[in-house]
Design a protein around this motif. Structure first.
Motif, PDB file in Angstrom:
ATOM      1  N   PHE A 102       0.850  -1.189   0.000  1.00  0.00           N
ATOM      2  CA  PHE A 102       0.000   0.000   0.000  1.00  0.00           C
ATOM      3  C   PHE A 102       0.890   1.244   0.000  1.00  0.00           C
ATOM      4  CE2 PHE A 102      -2.788   3.258   1.590  1.00  0.00           C
ATOM      5  CZ  PHE A 102      -4.020   2.925   1.068  1.00  0.00           C
ATOM      6  N   PRO A 103       0.645   2.212  -0.914  1.00  0.00           N
ATOM      7  CA  PRO A 103       1.516   3.399  -0.978  1.00  0.00           C
ATOM      8  C   PRO A 103       1.284   4.310   0.221  1.00  0.00           C
ATOM      9  CG  PRO A 103      -0.337   3.661  -2.472  1.00  0.00           C
ATOM     10  CD  PRO A 103      -0.433   2.260  -1.919  1.00  0.00           C
ATOM     11  N   VAL A 104       2.363   4.868   0.735  1.00  0.00           N
ATOM     12  CA  VAL A 104       2.308   5.692   1.938  1.00  0.00           C
ATOM     13  C   VAL A 104       2.872   7.073   1.626  1.00  0.00           C
ATOM     14  CG1 VAL A 104       3.127   5.951   4.317  1.00  0.00           C
ATOM     15  CG2 VAL A 104       2.563   3.678   3.417  1.00  0.00           C
ATOM     16  N   VAL A 139      -0.046  13.506  -1.947  1.00  0.00           N
ATOM     17  CA  VAL A 139      -1.444  13.130  -1.747  1.00  0.00           C
ATOM     18  C   VAL A 139      -1.626  11.670  -2.125  1.00  0.00           C
ATOM     19  CG1 VAL A 139      -2.320  15.454  -2.190  1.00  0.00           C
ATOM     20  CG2 VAL A 139      -2.106  13.856  -4.088  1.00  0.00           C
ATOM     21  N   THR A 140      -2.586  11.028  -1.466  1.00  0.00           N
ATOM     22  CA  THR A 140      -2.982   9.670  -1.832  1.00  0.00           C
ATOM     23  C   THR A 140      -4.251   9.759  -2.670  1.00  0.00           C
ATOM     24  OG1 THR A 140      -2.086   8.772   0.224  1.00  0.00           O
ATOM     25  CG2 THR A 140      -3.651   7.395  -0.981  1.00  0.00           C
ATOM     26  N   VAL A 145      -3.965   8.689 -14.567  1.00  0.00           N
ATOM     27  CA  VAL A 145      -4.871   8.369 -13.471  1.00  0.00           C
ATOM     28  C   VAL A 145      -5.955   9.432 -13.361  1.00  0.00           C
ATOM     29  CG1 VAL A 145      -3.425   9.561 -11.763  1.00  0.00           C
ATOM     30  CG2 VAL A 145      -5.064   7.840 -11.006  1.00  0.00           C
ATOM     31  N   SER A 146      -7.171   8.972 -13.082  1.00  0.00           N
ATOM     32  CA  SER A 146      -8.263   9.852 -12.663  1.00  0.00           C
ATOM     33  C   SER A 146      -8.899   9.204 -11.445  1.00  0.00           C
ATOM     34  CB  SER A 146      -9.292  10.015 -13.778  1.00  0.00           C
ATOM     35  OG  SER A 146     -10.315  10.910 -13.391  1.00  0.00           O
ATOM     36  N   GLY A 147      -9.090   9.991 -10.409  1.00  0.00           N
ATOM     37  CA  GLY A 147      -9.618   9.410  -9.178  1.00  0.00           C
ATOM     38  C   GLY A 147      -9.988  10.461  -8.156  1.00  0.00           C
ATOM     39  N   GLU A 154      -5.183   0.104  -6.844  1.00  0.00           N
ATOM     40  CA  GLU A 154      -6.307   0.749  -6.158  1.00  0.00           C
ATOM     41  C   GLU A 154      -5.969   2.153  -5.682  1.00  0.00           C
ATOM     42  OE1 GLU A 154      -9.629  -0.340  -2.719  1.00  0.00           O
ATOM     43  OE2 GLU A 154      -7.669  -1.336  -2.695  1.00  0.00           O
ATOM     44  N   PHE A 155      -4.698   2.366  -5.290  1.00  0.00           N
ATOM     45  CA  PHE A 155      -4.264   3.671  -4.807  1.00  0.00           C
ATOM     46  C   PHE A 155      -2.904   4.022  -5.398  1.00  0.00           C
ATOM     47  CE2 PHE A 155      -7.151   2.188  -1.505  1.00  0.00           C
ATOM     48  CZ  PHE A 155      -7.877   3.328  -1.184  1.00  0.00           C
ATOM     49  N   VAL A 156      -2.622   5.328  -5.455  1.00  0.00           N
ATOM     50  CA  VAL A 156      -1.310   5.808  -5.881  1.00  0.00           C
ATOM     51  C   VAL A 156      -0.995   7.072  -5.092  1.00  0.00           C
ATOM     52  CG1 VAL A 156      -2.233   7.202  -7.789  1.00  0.00           C
ATOM     53  CG2 VAL A 156       0.135   6.372  -7.879  1.00  0.00           C
ATOM     54  N   VAL A 157       0.275   7.279  -4.772  1.00  0.00           N
ATOM     55  CA  VAL A 157       0.724   8.480  -4.074  1.00  0.00           C
ATOM     56  C   VAL A 157       1.503   9.350  -5.050  1.00  0.00           C
ATOM     57  CG1 VAL A 157       2.320   9.379  -2.337  1.00  0.00           C
ATOM     58  CG2 VAL A 157       0.755   7.531  -1.748  1.00  0.00           C
ATOM     59  N   LEU A 158       1.141  10.645  -5.087  1.00  0.00           N
ATOM     60  CA  LEU A 158       1.760  11.580  -6.017  1.00  0.00           C
ATOM     61  C   LEU A 158       2.075  12.890  -5.315  1.00  0.00           C
ATOM     62  CD1 LEU A 158      -0.670  11.048  -9.017  1.00  0.00           C
ATOM     63  CD2 LEU A 158       1.699  10.268  -8.899  1.00  0.00           C
TER      64      LEU A 158
END
Length: 398
Positions: A61-63, A70-71, A119-121, A153-157
């Protein structure tokens, strides 16, 4: 412009950030996300062909590691040719240097690697220094290739890479734009020197106009009042004309340089490469500041084959030699690159909502069909983007 808006928000929220650690409102966390250690994702554990793609429900899971990050919960993603190339190891040496500048980690530390540049989310969590976004915001982004991607499911940018999604687009529609739009923007604006104030009546040639970058570049130049000549196959001519191209040249009917021998352009954007470089610069207006910008460069190939130091040296020699050669003929030779930019996406979002540009989606796949989507992109001859809907069936893969 997008950067000015961000600076305004950052300044007005700065005092609140210092006092409370969040931009003027309680900073909610996603309880389920905060407790989780793993997530569903498509990963690769080594470089290779499509067989290296593996679905797992146990991707790390990205932290958030920095206060400006931001997540994002991924609702939709999209594939680009760079994803297929990276699956095979293209650019691995340069990406490793970007991830680990001091070379502290062992070789292969990037695995399991998650691909996907678009990505769009929805933002789920914000770092303490983030003032322009809040949890719940619908956003889009172009993910730098050295970071973990969007097939998860998630990405951190970084907040500087993220922008508010166009209100007029769904998540799958929005996912079709960020990477190719950012690349086209970088090439046309940053390198080519065009903008909404100086583009009117400029004559622009777009080589390879039916792919992701080409379809956006056609719309961008037309929205700013330029004259667009586009090259593509006969099968894509209707699409390119619908996007606004003033003239379309079918490369299947004969050599492009012969069909355009009497034309001269202020800017040429080359999405094709190869032999086009040998003749395209002769179509520029000499001694007028005209530029040839190619997105097909040997930079990553050089660093992959020669190593970072020798590859960068060879790249510098190559581009300097070509630039000097053509400068003596009165035209400018440039290389264009993808540059992640949230402020650029802010401006693009405004153009989308104003009806000036739109996404072009060729194919739509579910999260379970990611390997099929890779094969589609690998087949080439794109007529737009290949989009993956992640939120609807993110747990259905086996």
């Amino acid at each position: 412009m997008g950067l000015a808006r961000r600076r305004s928000v950052s300044c007005t929220g700065a005092l609140l950030l210092r006092r409370t650690g969040f931009p003027g409102h309680p900073r909610p966390f996603s309880g389920s996300a905060a407790r989780r250690a793993v997530m569903p994702a498509w990963v690769i554990d080594r470089y290779g062909t499509n067989e290296v793609l593996r679905f797992t429900k146990n991707a790390p899971f990205p932290v958030i590691q920095y206060p400006n990050e931001v997540t994002v919960k991924v609702h939709a993603a999209a594939l680009n040719p760079i994803d297929v190339s990276m699956r095979g190891g293209y650019g691995a040496a340069t990406m490793a240097m970007k991830r680990d500048p001091l070379n502290l980690n062992q070789a292969g530390s990037e695995f399991p690697l998650i691909l996907g540049r678009d990505v769009s989310g929805v933002i789920m969590e914000c770092g303490l220094d983030v003032a322009y976004f809040k949890p719940g915001d619908e956003v889009w982004a172009a993910i730098p290739p050295w970071k973990q991607g969007s097939l998860a499911e998630f990405v951190v940018l970084s907040a500087n890479e993220v922008s508010h999604k166009p209100k007029s687009l769904s998540h799958p529609e929005a996912a079709a734009l960020p990477y190719t739009a950012s690349t086209a923007w970088s090439a046309v604006v940053n390198t080519g020197g065009l903008n909404k104030d100086n583009c009117a009546k400029k004559r622009v040639l777009i080589l390879g106009a039916s792919g992701g970058v080409g379809t956006f570049a056609v719309q961008l130049v037309k929205a700013w009042g330029g004259h667009v000549t586009a090259t593509c196959s006969g099968a894509a001519e209707r699409l390119v004309r619908e996007l606004g191209a003033d003239a379309v040249v079918d490369y299947g009917t004969g050599p492009i340089q012969n069909q355009l021998s009497s034309e001269r352009f202020d800017l040429i954007l080359d999405n094709v490469g190869g032999e086009t470089e040998r003749w395209a610069l002769a179509l520029l207006k000499p001694w007028s500041g005209a530029k040839y910008v190619t997105l097909v460069t040997p930079f990553l190939r050089n660093t992959d084959t020669l190593g970072i130091a020798d590859g960068m040296f060879q790249t510098g020699v190559t581009v300097a030699t070509k630039a000097l050669k053509h400068l003596t003929k009165g035209v400018h030779y440039r290389w264009g690159f993808f540059i992640p930019s949230g402020p650029a996406l802010d401006d693009i979002s405004d153009m989308v909502d104003a009806g000036q540009v739109r996404p072009v989606v060729e194919a739509h796949y579910s999260f379970a069909q990611v390997p099929d989507a890779f094969l589609k992109v690998e087949g080439g001859h794109a007529r737009g983007k290949t989009v993956i809907d992640i939120i609807s069936d993110e747990h259905e893969c086996v």
